[in-house]
Scaffold this active site. Structure first.
Site, mmCIF file in Angstrom:
data_model
loop_
_atom_site.group_PDB
_atom_site.id
_atom_site.type_symbol
_atom_site.label_atom_id
_atom_site.label_comp_id
_atom_site.label_asym_id
_atom_site.label_seq_id
_atom_site.Cartn_x
_atom_site.Cartn_y
_atom_site.Cartn_z
ATOM 1 N N ASP A 42 -10.104 -9.406 14.370
ATOM 2 C CA ASP A 42 -9.480 -9.255 15.682
ATOM 3 C C ASP A 42 -10.457 -8.511 16.588
ATOM 4 O O ASP A 42 -11.438 -7.940 16.121
ATOM 5 C CB ASP A 42 -8.157 -8.487 15.569
ATOM 6 C CG ASP A 42 -8.264 -7.282 14.653
ATOM 7 O OD1 ASP A 42 -9.307 -6.574 14.723
ATOM 8 O OD2 ASP A 42 -7.345 -7.036 13.867
ATOM 9 N N ASP A 44 -10.894 -5.579 19.399
ATOM 10 C CA ASP A 44 -10.286 -4.414 20.042
ATOM 11 C C ASP A 44 -11.120 -4.006 21.245
ATOM 12 O O ASP A 44 -12.343 -3.912 21.165
ATOM 13 C CB ASP A 44 -10.205 -3.245 19.050
ATOM 14 C CG ASP A 44 -9.245 -3.537 17.911
ATOM 15 O OD1 ASP A 44 -8.197 -4.159 18.173
ATOM 16 O OD2 ASP A 44 -9.541 -3.168 16.764
ATOM 17 N N ASP A 121 -13.092 6.756 12.556
ATOM 18 C CA ASP A 121 -13.330 7.191 11.181
ATOM 19 C C ASP A 121 -14.804 7.147 10.776
ATOM 20 O O ASP A 121 -15.413 8.182 10.519
ATOM 21 C CB ASP A 121 -12.431 6.434 10.174
ATOM 22 C CG ASP A 121 -12.377 4.927 10.393
ATOM 23 O OD1 ASP A 121 -13.152 4.411 11.218
ATOM 24 O OD2 ASP A 121 -11.566 4.266 9.712
HETATM 25 P P1 ATP Z 1 -10.650 -4.567 10.251
HETATM 26 O O1 ATP Z 1 -9.972 -4.963 11.539
HETATM 27 O O2 ATP Z 1 -11.730 -5.455 9.801
HETATM 28 O O3 ATP Z 1 -9.683 -4.218 9.189
HETATM 29 P P2 ATP Z 1 -11.367 -2.262 11.788
HETATM 30 O O4 ATP Z 1 -12.453 -1.262 11.622
HETATM 31 O O5 ATP Z 1 -11.354 -3.034 13.060
HETATM 32 O O6 ATP Z 1 -11.407 -3.191 10.525
HETATM 33 P P3 ATP Z 1 -8.748 -1.444 12.562
HETATM 34 O O7 ATP Z 1 -7.648 -0.918 11.717
HETATM 35 O O8 ATP Z 1 -8.582 -2.735 13.270
HETATM 36 O O9 ATP Z 1 -10.021 -1.491 11.615
HETATM 37 O O10 ATP Z 1 -9.085 -0.293 13.598
HETATM 38 C C1 ATP Z 1 -9.978 -0.481 14.704
HETATM 39 C C2 ATP Z 1 -10.808 0.776 14.902
HETATM 40 O O11 ATP Z 1 -9.961 1.896 15.150
HETATM 41 C C3 ATP Z 1 -11.644 1.182 13.708
HETATM 42 O O12 ATP Z 1 -12.877 0.513 13.655
HETATM 43 C C4 ATP Z 1 -11.808 2.674 13.939
HETATM 44 O O13 ATP Z 1 -12.792 2.918 14.916
HETATM 45 C C5 ATP Z 1 -10.462 3.059 14.510
HETATM 46 N N1 ATP Z 1 -9.524 3.462 13.448
HETATM 47 C C6 ATP Z 1 -8.585 2.679 12.846
HETATM 48 N N2 ATP Z 1 -7.899 3.354 11.907
HETATM 49 C C7 ATP Z 1 -8.382 4.595 11.907
HETATM 50 C C8 ATP Z 1 -8.087 5.789 11.181
HETATM 51 N N3 ATP Z 1 -7.129 5.799 10.238
HETATM 52 N N4 ATP Z 1 -8.808 6.890 11.463
HETATM 53 C C9 ATP Z 1 -9.764 6.886 12.414
HETATM 54 N N5 ATP Z 1 -10.091 5.813 13.113
HETATM 55 C C10 ATP Z 1 -9.425 4.660 12.890
HETATM 56 MG MG MG Z 2 -9.905 -4.451 13.689
#
Ligand code: ATP
Ligand code: MG
Length: 419
Positions: A42, A44, A121
């Site tokens: 996705d 963001d 994170d």
């Molecule tokens: P994917 O979508 O592939 O699972 P992602 O890194 O995009 O991985 P998301 O859960 O979509 O994960 O979150 C988007 C962003 O928000 C992350 O890349 C991170 O920067 C931030 N984020 C999400 N969850 C957390 C958390 N628990 N603690 C800190 N930052 C977070």
């Molecule tokens: Mg994501």
């Protein structure tokens, strides 16, 4: 980074915000994945516009979330999530924002991009892509970590895990999926912190488990969860059984189920969480059934009761939806029925809505020494046979069964439960 891989809708959102005088960046997993040439799950977007200002710019926009409002811009089935920069938990007011146990309480203050970066994170998740000049904004040396394949928490690892223990699971997931190495601080801090996951709502843990095991790298995820002793917190009973078992069986079955899931995902085939969970909990179900049958309970009833009990125990750790529990019980409940093929029974089983999953489960068991390979083969042949042949197959097992039964009446029930 190739812009061709960026979703057209995400680009629309970025450009529209920009032409309305706002800052806008892609951030998080999509930037990280694009840099690896992977297709992001996705996209963001972050901006300095408030959610209300975002809503004013897009007709197809809905605001969600109460604590921290996010804007969802809808394009048919695709949703682009637009978040307003968030204030950091680590500025001078940081102490006010964390609970006494270190958990984040307030994470709902708007901020600037310089603040937003610190709440993220991992450094590789904190890269901002600016469409204005195609540059990457990097405050935390995340690009370098990305190049090296290193997963590094921003800030003090222990503090960051305490704020949100789910980050330990995210560390495992990203490490497995991207084949990145956890840096020694981020890895070392997990030791002794795994128990913090017990305080995370079980529904959130279930969501995270789905992401972990449906990431396409489930085998690696499992190995890492075990190494970091996180698996025991999520599946305490399964973990105990794996450690206590002497032979190959429960571990082999679990690993095979995980490997099958990974290959199905690689082939673009659908995967169901209940199948994997049914495999995780199967050994517990079988043991309970054995006890109940020994106590004189009918084997089918024993499967129902054992299923209910095992599920009731596991949902305390990882909640899962009712329908998932129901499907698991169906898959388990069909296992002893596979042995009863006489009369119209085999035909009824074949017509069962959960037949396919239950049959796959039987094959999994047979492949890992937990069921008779001949039985699995029989069901493989039975499905492929034409109607005449099917009837013949049923007649021939009836003959075998009768002879067997005359010798020893209880053989059948026992065989079902012996692992
Ligand atoms: P994917 O979508 O592939 O699972 P992602 O890194 O995009 O991985 P998301 O859960 O979509 O994960 O979150 C988007 C962003 O928000 C992350 O890349 C991170 O920067 C931030 N984020 C999400 N969850 C957390 C958390 N628990 N603690 C800190 N930052 C977070
Ligand atoms: Mg994501």
């Amino acid at each position: 980074m190739s812009r061709a891989q960026i979703s057209a809708n995400a680009l629309k959102v970025l450009y529209r915000l920009k032409s309305n005088g706002y800052q806008s960046y892609l951030v998080g997993g999509c930037v990280r994945d694009l840099l690896l040439g992977l297709e992001p799950k996705d996209f963001d977007v972050v901006t300095d516009a408030s959610p209300e200002q975002v809503k004013a710019v897009f007709r197809n926009c809905r605001l969600i979330g109460r604590r921290f409002r996010l804007a969802h811009v809808h394009f048919g089935r695709e949703i682009i999530e637009v978040a307003t920069f968030r204030g950091s938990a680590h500025d001078e007011s940081g102490t006010e924002r964390v609970h006494e146990n270190g958990r984040l309480l307030r994470d709902n203050v708007y901020g600037t991009i310089e603040e937003d970066v610190w709440r993220r994170d991992f450094t590789v998740n904190a890269l901002y892509y600016n469409i204005r000049d195609f540059s990457i904004i990097d405050y935390v040396d995340g690009y370098n970590d990305h190049q090296q394949g290193v997963l590094r928490l921003i800030g003090d690892s222990a503090v960051r895990y305490r704020e949100d223990p789910v980050r330990m699971l995210r560390a495992v997931r990203f490490s497995a999926k991207l084949d990145f190495q956890l840096d020694s601080d981020s890895a070392g801090a997990i030791g002794g912190m795994a128990e913090l996951l017990q305080d995370v709502p079980s529904a959130r843990l279930y969501d995270e488990i789905l992401k972990l095991f449906l990431s396409g790298a489930a085998v690696r995820v499992f190995e890492l969860l075990e190494n970091y002793r996180l698996f025991a917190v999520l599946f305490p009973d399964t973990d105990k059984r794996l450690r206590q078992s002497k032979g190959d069986y429960p571990r082999a079955l679990l690993l095979q189920a995980l490997a099958n899931t990974d290959s199905r995902i690689a082939e673009g085939k659908p995967v169901t969480p209940y199948f994997l969970l049914a495999a995780f909990l199967w050994d517990a179900v079988q043991s309970l059934v054995a006890i109940k049958v020994q106590e004189g309970m009918n084997v089918f009833l024993a499967f129902q009761e054992a299923g209910n009990e095992v599920i009731a125990f596991q949902v305390k750790y990882t909640a899962f939806p009712k329908r998932v529990g129901l499907s698991m019980r169906e898959v388990w409940g069909l296992q002893p029925r596979f042995e009863q093929r006489g009369g119209a029974r085999a035909f009824r089983i074949l017509a069962h809505p959960r037949f396919r999953a239950a049959y796959d489960f039987l094959v999994l068991r047979a492949d890992t020494g937990n069921a008779d390979p001949e039985l699995a083969q029989w069901w493989t042949d039975f499905q492929e046979a034409d109607n005449e042949r099917k009837k013949e197959m049923v007649r021939s097992v009836q003959g075998v069964k009768k002879r067997g039964r005359r010798r020893k009446t209880t053989t059948r029930d026992k065989r079902v439960v012996i692992s």
